[in-house]
Design a protein around this motif. Structure first.
Motif, PDB file in Angstrom:
ATOM      1  N   GLN A 194       0.783  -1.094   0.127  1.00  0.00           N
ATOM      2  CA  GLN A 194       0.104   0.148   0.074  1.00  0.00           C
ATOM      3  C   GLN A 194       0.848   1.076  -0.020  1.00  0.00           C
ATOM      4  OE1 GLN A 194      -3.032   0.228  -0.584  1.00  0.00           O
ATOM      5  NE2 GLN A 194      -3.290  -2.016  -0.751  1.00  0.00           N
ATOM      6  N   SER A 195       2.226   1.131   0.537  1.00  0.00           N
ATOM      7  CA  SER A 195       2.831   2.327   0.468  1.00  0.00           C
ATOM      8  C   SER A 195       3.673   2.583  -0.796  1.00  0.00           C
ATOM      9  CB  SER A 195       4.365   1.973   1.647  1.00  0.00           C
ATOM     10  OG  SER A 195       5.127   3.086   1.396  1.00  0.00           O
ATOM     11  N   ALA A 242       0.635   7.049  -6.413  1.00  0.00           N
ATOM     12  CA  ALA A 242      -0.459   7.946  -6.648  1.00  0.00           C
ATOM     13  C   ALA A 242       0.368   9.592  -6.351  1.00  0.00           C
ATOM     14  CB  ALA A 242      -1.553   7.772  -5.565  1.00  0.00           C
ATOM     15  N   ARG A 243       1.090   9.626  -5.003  1.00  0.00           N
ATOM     16  CA  ARG A 243       1.578  10.925  -5.289  1.00  0.00           C
ATOM     17  C   ARG A 243       2.343  11.382  -6.544  1.00  0.00           C
ATOM     18  NH1 ARG A 243       1.651  12.368   0.339  1.00  0.00           N
ATOM     19  NH2 ARG A 243       0.712  10.827   1.777  1.00  0.00           N
ATOM     20  N   LEU A 244       3.166  10.552  -7.041  1.00  0.00           N
ATOM     21  CA  LEU A 244       3.762  10.979  -8.266  1.00  0.00           C
ATOM     22  C   LEU A 244       2.875  11.083  -9.322  1.00  0.00           C
ATOM     23  CD1 LEU A 244       6.542   7.974  -8.117  1.00  0.00           C
ATOM     24  CD2 LEU A 244       6.820  10.502  -7.712  1.00  0.00           C
ATOM     25  N   ALA A 245       1.795  10.553  -9.491  1.00  0.00           N
ATOM     26  CA  ALA A 245       0.683  10.834 -10.581  1.00  0.00           C
ATOM     27  C   ALA A 245       0.282  12.085 -10.218  1.00  0.00           C
ATOM     28  CB  ALA A 245      -0.258   9.786 -10.568  1.00  0.00           C
ATOM     29  N   VAL A 246       0.035  12.481  -9.024  1.00  0.00           N
ATOM     30  CA  VAL A 246      -0.491  13.803  -8.599  1.00  0.00           C
ATOM     31  C   VAL A 246       0.756  15.028  -9.159  1.00  0.00           C
ATOM     32  CG1 VAL A 246      -1.203  15.638  -6.887  1.00  0.00           C
ATOM     33  CG2 VAL A 246      -2.127  13.083  -7.220  1.00  0.00           C
ATOM     34  N   LEU A 247       1.727  14.647  -8.655  1.00  0.00           N
ATOM     35  CA  LEU A 247       2.999  15.661  -8.910  1.00  0.00           C
ATOM     36  C   LEU A 247       3.196  15.784 -10.564  1.00  0.00           C
ATOM     37  CD1 LEU A 247       5.535  14.586  -6.365  1.00  0.00           C
ATOM     38  CD2 LEU A 247       4.493  16.793  -6.595  1.00  0.00           C
ATOM     39  N   LEU A 248       3.044  14.648 -11.344  1.00  0.00           N
ATOM     40  CA  LEU A 248       3.227  14.817 -12.668  1.00  0.00           C
ATOM     41  C   LEU A 248       2.113  15.591 -13.145  1.00  0.00           C
ATOM     42  CD1 LEU A 248       4.528  11.129 -13.259  1.00  0.00           C
ATOM     43  CD2 LEU A 248       5.800  13.354 -13.906  1.00  0.00           C
TER      44      LEU A 248
END
Length: 230
Positions: free
Chosen positions: A210-211, A217-223
């Motif tokens: 899950q980590s 998911a965080r990288l997707a938001v950043l991109l």
């Protein structure tokens, strides 16, 4: 006398690459070691790596904090290309990219043979767009998917991008902070992995899985925020 490659991926000496090291190789904090690490949790003479009967063998030298290979505490271990060695705060990968690619290619061919099974000889394949004797690259092996039926794995592989040039000091600091964040998150995943030596499969606990999903998911938001700034 064998020649080995060691790459330090975490710890005070991270990023250092040592190629063509002639065995025996000693690792520790003290001068006189083949690799002297700037790590106060590493013993003065922590471990040695030597060749014995065409095998590369790691021996822990009764170090204070011990040695781990692929997450397991070891005293004596035969090394295979791609193995992860942990000493103190330092993490070392055994083998060059080419050597690891060769090992992954051998595992891939075993998997393909098992999948081909009872298929007629004319229907058997070695991989998408690849001949059985083709020399592989690490990028290809890392991105190969045994379930793919198209040529994507053969024609598309991830290459590390070049860093942007002429960054201001503030921009360089922000980029370094972002890369450090990703590096630390991945470090926690690496040390939690359990390796099955018989099957050469790795197991990740659900919390760590899950980590990994959270990091993705965080990288997707950043991109998305970089591509579509407000």
């Amino acid at each position: 006398m064998a020649s080995i490659t060691l790459r330090i991926i975490d710890g005070a000496d991270r990023g250092a690459i040592y190629e063509g090291l002639e065995t025996p190789v000693s690792i520790g904090r003290e001068e006189g070691n083949t690799l002297q690490l700037k790590d106060d949790r590493v013993s003065r003479f922590h471990l040695k790596i030597q060749e014995d009967h065409s095998k590369i063998v790691l021996t822990d030298l009764e170090s204070t904090n011990g040695t781990r290979v692929n997450g397991e505490d070891v005293h004596l271990r035969i090394l295979r290309h791609g193995d992860m060695i942990q000493v103190g705060r330092s993490v070392i990968i055994y083998g060059s990219e080419k050597q690891i690619a060769v090992r992954l290619a051998a595992l891939r061919k075993q998997q393909q043979e098992a999948q081909n099974g009872d298929l007629p000889e004319d229907d058997r394949t070695s991989g998408p767009g690849e001949s059985p004797d083709a020399e592989s690259s690490l990028e290809f092996e890392l991105n190969w998917n045994a379930q793919q039926d198209d040529l994507q794995a053969a024609i598309y592989s991830l290459q590390p991008p070049e860093l942007p040039e002429r960054l201001s000091p503030a921009q360089a600091a922000q980029l370094a902070e972002l890369m450090d964040y990703i590096h630390i998150r991945i470090r926690h995943l690496l040390v939690s992995v359990e390796v099955n030596e018989r099957t050469e499969n790795v197991v990740l606990e659900m919390r760590e899985w899950q980590s990994l999903l959270d990091l993705q998911a965080r990288l997707a938001v950043l991109l998305r925020s970089i591509g579509e700034p407000e």
